[in-house]
Design a protein around this motif. Structure first.
Motif, PDB file in Angstrom:
ATOM      1  N   THR A  82      34.626  41.585  55.378  1.00 23.71           N
ATOM      2  CA  THR A  82      34.986  41.552  53.962  1.00 23.71           C
ATOM      3  C   THR A  82      36.493  41.708  53.774  1.00 23.71           C
ATOM      4  OG1 THR A  82      32.839  42.422  53.252  1.00 23.71           O
ATOM      5  CG2 THR A  82      34.696  42.700  51.724  1.00 23.71           C
ATOM      6  N   TYR A  83      37.098  42.578  54.576  1.00 25.07           N
ATOM      7  CA  TYR A  83      38.503  42.931  54.337  1.00 25.07           C
ATOM      8  C   TYR A  83      39.481  42.314  55.333  1.00 25.07           C
ATOM      9  CZ  TYR A  83      36.670  46.178  50.924  1.00 25.07           C
ATOM     10  OH  TYR A  83      36.038  46.716  49.827  1.00 25.07           O
ATOM     11  N   LEU A  84      39.007  41.776  56.438  1.00 23.07           N
ATOM     12  CA  LEU A  84      39.904  41.059  57.343  1.00 23.07           C
ATOM     13  C   LEU A  84      40.290  39.714  56.738  1.00 23.07           C
ATOM     14  CD1 LEU A  84      38.237  41.673  60.836  1.00 23.07           C
ATOM     15  CD2 LEU A  84      40.591  42.292  60.215  1.00 23.07           C
ATOM     16  N   PRO A  85      41.439  39.159  57.140  1.00 23.38           N
ATOM     17  CA  PRO A  85      41.756  37.786  56.718  1.00 23.38           C
ATOM     18  C   PRO A  85      40.655  36.832  57.174  1.00 23.38           C
ATOM     19  CG  PRO A  85      43.652  38.832  57.781  1.00 23.38           C
ATOM     20  CD  PRO A  85      42.491  39.749  57.998  1.00 23.38           C
ATOM     21  N   ARG A  86      40.513  35.735  56.456  1.00 23.16           N
ATOM     22  CA  ARG A  86      39.428  34.794  56.725  1.00 23.16           C
ATOM     23  C   ARG A  86      39.541  34.108  58.087  1.00 23.16           C
ATOM     24  NH1 ARG A  86      37.630  37.172  53.164  1.00 23.16           N
ATOM     25  NH2 ARG A  86      36.658  37.947  55.043  1.00 23.16           N
ATOM     26  N   ASP A  87      40.720  34.186  58.707  1.00 23.99           N
ATOM     27  CA  ASP A  87      40.876  33.542  60.015  1.00 23.99           C
ATOM     28  C   ASP A  87      40.624  34.500  61.183  1.00 23.99           C
ATOM     29  OD1 ASP A  87      43.175  34.991  59.520  1.00 23.99           O
ATOM     30  OD2 ASP A  87      44.544  33.275  59.608  1.00 23.99           O
ATOM     31  N   ILE A  88      40.102  35.696  60.885  1.00 28.76           N
ATOM     32  CA  ILE A  88      39.646  36.636  61.913  1.00 28.76           C
ATOM     33  C   ILE A  88      38.231  37.064  61.548  1.00 28.76           C
ATOM     34  CG2 ILE A  88      40.055  38.819  63.107  1.00 28.76           C
ATOM     35  CD1 ILE A  88      42.969  38.695  62.158  1.00 28.76           C
TER      36      ILE A  88
END
Length: 246
Positions: A82-88
């Protein structure tokens, strides 16, 4: 104390590599540690299976961290994603024995390198492959691959400076697969030196294009000199596919 193993995939295009840097927040390790620390309200440090260079991607990076948190693993995974960037993306979390270490327990790794091999670049593949327009002789490259397989001193295929650590490594398998204009080179071995796959790839491409001979592999092993090998290809074509453990 719980020991949690993480399976992670990421697009490394906008990051300065895996390893946390003191003066930058643009690393994969740093991004994950920040969210884990916020989630557990404690300072969390993660250990990765190894470093990936700036711009390198991963489909199967592995890391572990220790925590006293009693949060459910699915809840942890969902919080991270939910809180990581979408590329991780954290694909899976698994509780493992206390002695498990993501780096020290590695017995092998699988990497892929992608080459867009046609005169015209691709708008879609440009971030995930290296555009190399020269015609390539796959038979010549396969001949060179057969010389690379086995246990050798790969210092000539590395950007390492002088080191007291062993530069002997074992490559178990190299395969080349073409699908249309996209060439996929796969490397499986016990471990790889700094920029070793990218330098081997540059050497193979020069062999395939005819500017080097397959026999140059033997000469590079003999000399151990980096300048005898080929170019270092760009990082965007490189993927860490899988990390192997006993």
């Amino acid at each position: 104390m719980r020991n949690i193993k993480m399976s992670i995939e990421y697009d490394g295009g906008r990051y300065q590599g895996w390893q946390r840097l003191g003066d930058s927040d643009k690393t994969i390790q740093g991004k994950i540690e920040n969210i884990l620390s916020e989630m557990t309200k404690t300072n969390i440090e993660i250990v990765g299976s190894g470093r990936t260079d700036a711009g390198t991607h991963a489909k199967g990076q592995v890391a572990n961290f220790k925590t006293t948190s009693n949060l459910d693993l699915v809840a942890m995974r969902d919080y991270l994603n939910t809180y990581l960037p979408r590329d991780i993306i954290v694909k899976e979390l698994e509780e493992v024995p206390e002695r498990f270490h993501a780096r020290y327990n590695v017995v092998g790794k699988k990497y892929s390198y992608y080459v867009w091999n046609t005169a015209v670049p691709s708008a879609f593949e440009r971030n995930y492959s290296y555009h190399y327009p020269e015609q390539l002789d796959v038979d010549r490259m396969n001949e060179a691959c057969s010389k690379l397989i086995g246990t050798h001193d790969f210092i000539g295929f590395s950007s390492l400076k002088k080191t007291k650590k062993s530069t002997v490594r074992t490559i178990d398998e190299i395969t080349i697969h073409r699908e249309g204009d996209l060439l996929n080179f796969t490397f499986i071995g016990e471990g790889f030196l700094y920029k070793m796959v990218r330098i081997i790839m540059g050497t193979l491409l020069e062999i395939g294009a005819g500017t080097k001979s397959p026999e140059c592999i033997d000469a590079i092993f003999k000399s151990g000199v980096r300048s005898d090998a080929g170019m270092t290809v760009p990082s965007q074509g490189l993927f860490l596919d899988e990390v192997y453990y006993d």
